[in-house]
Design an enzyme around this catalytic site. Sequence first.
Site, mmCIF file in Angstrom:
data_model
loop_
_atom_site.group_PDB
_atom_site.id
_atom_site.type_symbol
_atom_site.label_atom_id
_atom_site.label_comp_id
_atom_site.label_asym_id
_atom_site.label_seq_id
_atom_site.Cartn_x
_atom_site.Cartn_y
_atom_site.Cartn_z
ATOM 1 N N LYS A 39 -35.398 19.404 22.570
ATOM 2 C CA LYS A 39 -34.317 19.737 23.493
ATOM 3 C C LYS A 39 -34.384 20.659 24.571
ATOM 4 O O LYS A 39 -33.631 20.775 25.677
ATOM 5 C CB LYS A 39 -33.426 20.840 22.525
ATOM 6 C CG LYS A 39 -32.738 20.316 21.257
ATOM 7 C CD LYS A 39 -32.042 20.894 20.288
ATOM 8 C CE LYS A 39 -31.229 20.440 19.005
ATOM 9 N NZ LYS A 39 -30.875 21.210 18.241
ATOM 10 N N ARG B 135 -19.580 2.872 21.916
ATOM 11 C CA ARG B 135 -20.878 2.340 22.523
ATOM 12 C C ARG B 135 -21.122 0.972 21.927
ATOM 13 O O ARG B 135 -20.620 0.611 20.690
ATOM 14 C CB ARG B 135 -22.200 3.274 21.646
ATOM 15 C CG ARG B 135 -22.384 4.676 22.545
ATOM 16 C CD ARG B 135 -23.205 5.367 21.570
ATOM 17 N NE ARG B 135 -24.509 4.712 21.764
ATOM 18 C CZ ARG B 135 -25.466 5.216 20.971
ATOM 19 N NH1 ARG B 135 -25.359 6.294 20.159
ATOM 20 N NH2 ARG B 135 -26.861 4.871 20.874
ATOM 21 N N LYS C 246 -17.176 3.723 11.741
ATOM 22 C CA LYS C 246 -17.339 4.276 13.189
ATOM 23 C C LYS C 246 -16.499 3.639 14.081
ATOM 24 O O LYS C 246 -15.399 4.305 14.523
ATOM 25 C CB LYS C 246 -18.569 4.019 13.927
ATOM 26 C CG LYS C 246 -19.646 5.127 13.266
ATOM 27 C CD LYS C 246 -20.964 4.886 14.123
ATOM 28 C CE LYS C 246 -22.120 5.743 13.809
ATOM 29 N NZ LYS C 246 -23.428 5.930 14.407
#
Length: 312
Positions: free
Chosen positions: A138, A35, A44
């Site tokens: 969710k 990303r 990351k």
Amino acid sequence: MAKSKVLVVGGTGYIGKRIVKASLAQGHITYVLQRREMGLDIDKIQMLLSFKKQGARLIQGSFSDHQSLVDAVKQVDVVICTMSGVHFRSHNILLQLKLVDAIKEAGNIKRFIPSEFGTDPSRMGHALEPGRVTFDEKMRVRRAIEDAKIPFTYVTANCFAGYFAANLSQMETLLPPRDKVTIYGDGNVKVVYMDEDDVALYTIKTIDDPRTLNKTLNIRPPENILSQRELVEKWEKLIGKELQKISFSQEDFLASMKGLDFAGQVGVGHFYHFFYEGCLTNFEIGEEGEEASELYPDVKYTRMDEYLKIYL
């Protein structure tokens, strides 16, 4: 049959990095979304590069660039999203709606596994505020998936051992106590503790399995269905010492929510449903679901006495 090509979204996260590892180990061509928003997050970036060294393929994309997500999705057969849904880290469940839109437009995905991996949200319509937001969001993602007629598997993995077993289910530490332990109620409500690497392996096993198409995979192997007291006993046996046990009544536990910040209130609500209500085990798996250890008996899942040994 050729193994599906997999895209992992959220591959640098707690469960995501394990999904990447399991996918590669099972012989899948594995892509990880890189990303653009990562910016200066060196940890990351380095993790992504380590995946690349292991054989994963990095593919650029952004949740602020719809076409980039469509282009990424078109490279693969299966998308697995592992974006965080816990409030004390980051909470990005609804970002998945953009991914659903991209999958719908791409039109080529034969299986989507959204970011769940905890409690079955379809069973939590009664959940306490404010913690119910996790389950409500969710379910909103599930409805979008099903409205778009995207083939899916939902994975409910119950209690990650790193957060719930290593600490004997204590709320304010991730390490096992050696003197005294808080017991929720009588401590006899059954929950399910899972090694995160096993969760990842079971998840990858589903993606080419027609038995799990448009179903919920319940990861609930019999030897890991334990009460909190049974878990504590395993630790006591390992250290050769009995811990002092302090019982926390349901009333006092719920009252402890007052004065906590939002993330703390969410945590108390979830612990209540797990350890007092028994929401992880108080139902039979119906036709809408499958149990992972029954489908995949070849997986030698980690038992909790073995898991706890590393903490000695």
